[in-house]
Write an enzyme that holds these catalytic residues in place. Structure first.
Site, mmCIF file in Angstrom:
data_model
loop_
_atom_site.group_PDB
_atom_site.id
_atom_site.type_symbol
_atom_site.label_atom_id
_atom_site.label_comp_id
_atom_site.label_asym_id
_atom_site.label_seq_id
_atom_site.Cartn_x
_atom_site.Cartn_y
_atom_site.Cartn_z
ATOM 1 N N GLU A 65 -119.025 59.166 47.552
ATOM 2 C CA GLU A 65 -120.142 58.352 48.040
ATOM 3 C C GLU A 65 -120.033 58.073 49.535
ATOM 4 O OE1 GLU A 65 -121.576 53.696 47.510
ATOM 5 O OE2 GLU A 65 -120.259 54.609 46.014
ATOM 6 N N HIS B 293 -117.354 54.922 52.427
ATOM 7 C CA HIS B 293 -117.914 53.856 53.271
ATOM 8 C C HIS B 293 -118.306 54.358 54.654
ATOM 9 C CE1 HIS B 293 -115.652 51.213 50.296
ATOM 10 N NE2 HIS B 293 -116.905 50.838 50.190
ATOM 11 N N ARG C 264 -114.865 53.483 39.732
ATOM 12 C CA ARG C 264 -114.686 53.829 41.147
ATOM 13 C C ARG C 264 -113.296 53.400 41.580
ATOM 14 N NH1 ARG C 264 -117.630 51.047 46.319
ATOM 15 N NH2 ARG C 264 -115.686 49.853 46.275
ATOM 16 N N GLU D 63 -124.150 51.285 39.325
ATOM 17 C CA GLU D 63 -123.008 50.469 39.747
ATOM 18 C C GLU D 63 -123.126 49.082 39.125
ATOM 19 O OE1 GLU D 63 -120.772 49.170 43.912
ATOM 20 O OE2 GLU D 63 -122.889 49.740 43.961
ATOM 21 N N ARG E 63 -128.737 56.630 45.965
ATOM 22 C CA ARG E 63 -128.248 55.304 45.610
ATOM 23 C C ARG E 63 -129.128 54.173 46.134
ATOM 24 N NH1 ARG E 63 -123.745 53.032 46.503
ATOM 25 N NH2 ARG E 63 -123.739 52.291 44.349
ATOM 26 N N GLU F 5 -127.343 53.512 49.597
ATOM 27 C CA GLU F 5 -127.449 52.084 49.336
ATOM 28 C C GLU F 5 -128.030 51.319 50.525
ATOM 29 O OE1 GLU F 5 -123.302 49.842 50.089
ATOM 30 O OE2 GLU F 5 -123.146 51.436 48.618
ATOM 31 N N TRP G 71 -119.642 53.262 61.431
ATOM 32 C CA TRP G 71 -120.254 52.395 60.420
ATOM 33 C C TRP G 71 -120.249 50.948 60.862
ATOM 34 C CZ3 TRP G 71 -123.467 51.258 57.042
ATOM 35 C CH2 TRP G 71 -123.291 50.287 56.077
ATOM 36 N N ASP H 113 -115.714 55.946 47.136
ATOM 37 C CA ASP H 113 -116.610 55.562 48.229
ATOM 38 C C ASP H 113 -115.871 55.683 49.557
ATOM 39 O OD1 ASP H 113 -118.480 54.445 49.915
ATOM 40 O OD2 ASP H 113 -118.804 52.647 48.710
ATOM 41 N N TYR I 126 -111.434 48.408 53.930
ATOM 42 C CA TYR I 126 -112.670 47.960 53.287
ATOM 43 C C TYR I 126 -112.729 48.519 51.864
ATOM 44 C CZ TYR I 126 -117.599 46.742 52.819
ATOM 45 O OH TYR I 126 -118.787 46.194 52.401
#
Length: 403
Positions: A237, A213, A148, A340, A284, A263, A403, A211, A160
């Site tokens: 992702e 995020h 990743r 992962e 995930r 996730e 987020w 990702d 992040y």
């Protein structure tokens, strides 16, 4: 039948906080389960101690499905991360006990191995594109088949997913949340540059992942996915916050880049629409936040009907107990995709001795009975709990991101 005689939680911080549930039986066999919820660890600790453990004493430890249903249906307020993490801890510990009684590694009780090993991906990140690509090349040199890639966004403070410690990344960094920044426009320019450089340096035989995020709107995510199509990502992702599952319909209309999410999901209901409408390619959800092995197998079975594969979360906010459980699960299901794998610190590995191993880009849970992992309670006691929260991000105008 092994009867549950005692259960307790163990909170420890060998570099980051973990909550572990240990269940004991009258057969002299115990099992462990991960109960860690990043930044809210003590909420799960209290939920288990006050509301769940008293209900377990005297029950048949082999009745895993019945106990799962009792804990889920018996609470009027169902689901949610605290409840499902607590149920997951119980579920993992009971599967650990059952497999130890049988004298078999857990994956054998789940139907046996569907593959020889579990492909995993590592995390490469840097302050610049060149630094990130160099980190990715280092992972490839270590034998990883998938990496990743994340890079800092120019002009954005505290991106992040980018860390100073490149091997043992831990985003929870302060007792109160650190406030960082996010800016979408420079990010959308930088991400394609990152993967252009990565393909030039790494070639096409390495799987590359990214990702987002949850930082984009659906149309922005569609645009990014289209821009990344020439680089053939393994997946993009968490493109958007997935509370509104229908948002992925818009993304699907605009890109063929494979999509992964889940996730932060707690149950099959969080991903039902995404799976049934084939709006994602990888689910995930993780063994510790989605109700344990019992419930994650249901999610995987639903996903298998729609050609959606698994790609379980495996960051360092999951202890080696959850990592072991995930590997047994991964090895046993037909629609596994990738796992992962963020390495734990030596201090964490010492507290949680385990049988799983890494070689040639693959992991295996090992052949020890049960999960193949335990907790050294004496050593755990030398690492007391330390409050730590994930950062929060604001847009350039000071407003909060989604987020």
């Amino acid at each position: 039948m092994p009867v549950i005689t005692a259960a307790r939680t163990i909170v420890t911080c060998p570099g980051r906080n973990f909550v572990t549930l240990k269940i004991e039986t009258d057969a002299g066999i115990s099992g462990v389960g991960d109960a860690t919820l990043n930044g809210r660890e003590l909420a799960v600790d209290a939920y288990l101690a006050e509301h769940v453990i008293p209900c377990l004493i005297g029950r048949d430890a082999h009745r895993i499905e019945d106990i799962w249903q009792y804990l889920y249906r018996g609470a009027y307020w169902r689901r949610g991360p605290v409840t499902m993490t607590a149920i997951a801890a119980v579920d993992m510990a009971l599967w650990d006990i059952k497999a130890r009684v049988a004298g078999l590694p857990l994956y054998q009780l789940l139907g046996g191995a569907c593959r020889d090993g579990v492909m995993v991906y590592g995390h490469a990140n840097g302050e610049t594109v060149d630094e990130t690509v160099a980190q990715a090349a280092d992972y490839v040199a270590r034998g990883y088949k998938a990496v990743r890639l994340q890079t800092a966004v120019p002009g954005v403070k505290g991106t992040y997913g980018v860390s100073k410690d490149k091997m043992f990344y831990e985003p929870a960094d302060a007792a109160l949340p650190t406030e960082t920044q996010w800016a979408t426009e420079p990010y959308l320019r930088t991400a394609p540059q990152l993967f252009d450089a990565a393909r030039e340096a790494l070639g096409w035989d390495v799987h590359v992942l990214h990702d987002v995020h949850h930082r984009l709107t659906p149309i922005e995510a569609g645009r990014l996915g289209k821009d990344l199509e020439p680089y053939r990502l393994f997946w993009m992702e968490d493109a958007v916050a997935a509370e509104n599952q229908a948002g992925f319909r818009l993304i699907r209309q605009h890109t063929t880049t494979p999509l992964a999410v889940g996730e932060v999901f707690n149950s099959i209901w969080d991903c039902k629409t995404l799976i049934e409408e084939q709006l994602i390619d990888y689910i995930r959800a993780t063994v510790v936040h989605a109700g344990g092995i019992t419930h994650l197998r249901r999610i995987a079975a639903l996903a298998d009907l729609y050609k959606v594969r698994t790609g379980c979360h495996g960051a360092t906010d999951l202890s080696p107990v959850a990592m072991a459980a995930a590997l047994h699960f991964d090895l046993s299901i037909p629609n596994f995709g990738i796992q992962e794998y963020m390495r734990h610190t030596p201090e964490t590995d010492a507290v949680f001795p385990h049988a799983y191993s890494f070689a040639d880009g693959m992991m295996h849970p090992g052949e020890a009975p049960g999960l193949g992992v335990d907790i050294d309670e004496d050593l755990a006691a030398t690492h007391p709990y330390s409050p730590a929260c994930l950062p929060v991000a604001r847009l350039p105008d000071g407003s909060m991101t989604d987020w």
